[in-house]
Design an enzyme around this catalytic site. Structure first.
Site, PDB file in Angstrom:
ATOM      1  N   LYS A  95      67.746 186.367  70.198  1.00 50.05           N
ATOM      2  CA  LYS A  95      68.566 185.587  71.142  1.00 50.05           C
ATOM      3  C   LYS A  95      69.873 186.324  71.443  1.00 50.05           C
ATOM      4  CE  LYS A  95      66.506 181.250  69.604  1.00 50.05           C
ATOM      5  NZ  LYS A  95      66.531 180.088  68.739  1.00 50.05           N
ATOM      6  N   GLN A 131      70.267 176.985  64.571  1.00 49.21           N
ATOM      7  CA  GLN A 131      68.895 177.441  64.362  1.00 49.21           C
ATOM      8  C   GLN A 131      68.197 176.538  63.340  1.00 49.21           C
ATOM      9  OE1 GLN A 131      67.417 179.785  66.165  1.00 49.21           O
ATOM     10  NE2 GLN A 131      65.471 179.692  65.078  1.00 49.21           N
ATOM     11  N   ASP A 179      69.845 173.536  73.476  1.00 52.17           N
ATOM     12  CA  ASP A 179      68.456 173.342  73.052  1.00 52.17           C
ATOM     13  C   ASP A 179      67.850 172.122  73.738  1.00 52.17           C
ATOM     14  OD1 ASP A 179      67.323 175.206  71.256  1.00 52.17           O
ATOM     15  OD2 ASP A 179      68.631 174.501  69.636  1.00 52.17           O
TER      16      ASP A 179
HETATM   17  N1  GUN Z   1      63.659 177.136  65.497  1.00 52.62           N
HETATM   18  C1  GUN Z   1      62.474 177.449  66.081  1.00 52.62           C
HETATM   19  N2  GUN Z   1      62.553 177.270  67.425  1.00 52.62           N
HETATM   20  C2  GUN Z   1      63.806 176.828  67.680  1.00 52.62           C
HETATM   21  C3  GUN Z   1      64.486 176.482  68.879  1.00 52.62           C
HETATM   22  O1  GUN Z   1      63.947 176.518  69.993  1.00 52.62           O
HETATM   23  N3  GUN Z   1      65.784 176.081  68.727  1.00 52.62           N
HETATM   24  C4  GUN Z   1      66.394 176.014  67.505  1.00 52.62           C
HETATM   25  N4  GUN Z   1      67.668 175.604  67.471  1.00 52.62           N
HETATM   26  N5  GUN Z   1      65.787 176.344  66.378  1.00 52.62           N
HETATM   27  C5  GUN Z   1      64.502 176.751  66.477  1.00 52.62           C
END
Ligand code: GUN
Length: 315
Positions: free
Chosen positions: A81, A126, A149
């Site tokens: 990311k 995350q 998100d």
């Molecule tokens: N862990 C796995 N996929 C995601 C996601 O799309 N967002 C977040 N915040 N954590 C994740």
């Protein structure tokens, strides 16, 4: 309201069908049986390029990422990311909280500081979080207009009300709709079956498909005769979290199949929720890797940019 219309309102003009015509210099995207591979890497690159252009004219968009676990997979995702933000000319900061030292109250305090910081436009915690920390409490402490998100109640509500131009939408399901749109797959009037009812993918996916005027069925682990239900789908989205659950017997001839799963097999290879033998019957399939995964990150860039821009315009 449909997703592409809401994006257009926000200044993201995404044309439909631009990836369906195969450029002559590209290798054949179709398998011998005629199944089109819906290439998420190409589609994501398109979205990332759009974000890179927008950020130049709209001004900065900054994402704060909180990593509070020792999970190696989470670290890899977070690094992807951060790298994508850098490549698009967008900024991000990584706040690492050692898993052994993290508490719910300290995380909430940290999020409150980021909520109040005008230079931060998006906040991503995350997941998963260490045992004993309430995911719901942490997500709900993020300001809705920084919840890139799209997991918090406010944004979930807006999605299901169809108020997409005001919502920050979950990146994976929104990425699926954009991927299908870029490939010119129409959803209007189609029967879409979503396998899986998670809060992150299955439920928002079904809401978005409904707003695209698809007729939506949500199937899950307790659905009797899953095979039969799936075989009714024109568009089958599989987010079940089970390696290769769906094989060719689940797929109607010519159906579009979207594989949201990603798993590591015992011999170290990657596989999805869909068995590769569906290429013998499906009209199109997202590959794993290189299908839905890259779209998730691209949509995070887009959401952060939208969050910054919506705030700038006081919406
Ligand atoms: N862990 C796995 N996929 C995601 C996601 O799309 N967002 C977040 N915040 N954590 C994740």
């Amino acid at each position: 309201m449909r997703l592409f219309d809401s994006m257009r309102q926000d200044g993201f003009e995404i044309p439909t069908g631009i990836l369906s015509a195969k450029p002559s210099h590209e290798p054949d995207q179709k398998t011998a049986s005629g199944c089109l591979s819906l290439d998420g890497r190409i589609a994501a690159q398109w979205v990332r390029q759009l974000c890179a252009e927008k950020v130049k004219s709209w001004g900065p968009a900054h994402l704060a990422v909180i990593l509070a676990s020792d999970d190696p997979a989470s670290r890899i995702y977070v690094n992807h990311k951060i790298k994508a933000f850098k490549e698009a000319g967008m900024s991000s900061s990584l706040i690492e909280v050692p898993a052994g030292m993290v508490s719910e109250s300290a995380l909430v305090e940290l999020i409150c500081q980021l909520n109040d910081d005008p230079s931060v436009h998006g906040i991503l915690v995350q997941l998963p979080l260490p045992h004993g920390i309430s995911q719901t409490k942490i997500i709900e402490s993020i300001r809705p207009d920084k919840d890139v998100d799209g997991f918090a109640n406010h944004n979930v509500g807006l999605l299901h009300q169809g108020r997409l131009s005001r919502a920050l939408l979950p990146c994976t399901p929104a990425g699926v709709v954009v991927l299908l749109g870029l490939y010119g797959v129409t959803l209007h009037g189609k029967h879409a079956v979503v396998v899986g009812r998670s809060a992150i993918v299955g439920k928002p996916m079904s809401g978005l498909l409904l707003h695209e005027d698809a007729t939506v069925t949500i199937a899950h682990s307790k659905t009797p005769d899953l095979k039969k239900v799936c075989r009714e789908a024109d568009v089958l989205v599989v987010a079940a979290g089970k390696p290769e659950l769906v094989n060719r017997d689940f797929v109607k001839s010519g159906a579009v199949v979207v594989d949201v799963g990603i798993h590591r097999t015992p011999d170290g290879k990657l596989c999805g929720d869909v068995h590769p033998d569906v290429t013998g019957v499906a009209g199109a399939l997202t590959p794993v890797p290189g299908g839905v995964g890259p779209m998730t990150i691209a949509m995070l860039l887009l959401n952060t940019l939208r969050a910054a821009h919506l705030r700038q315009r006081g919406r």
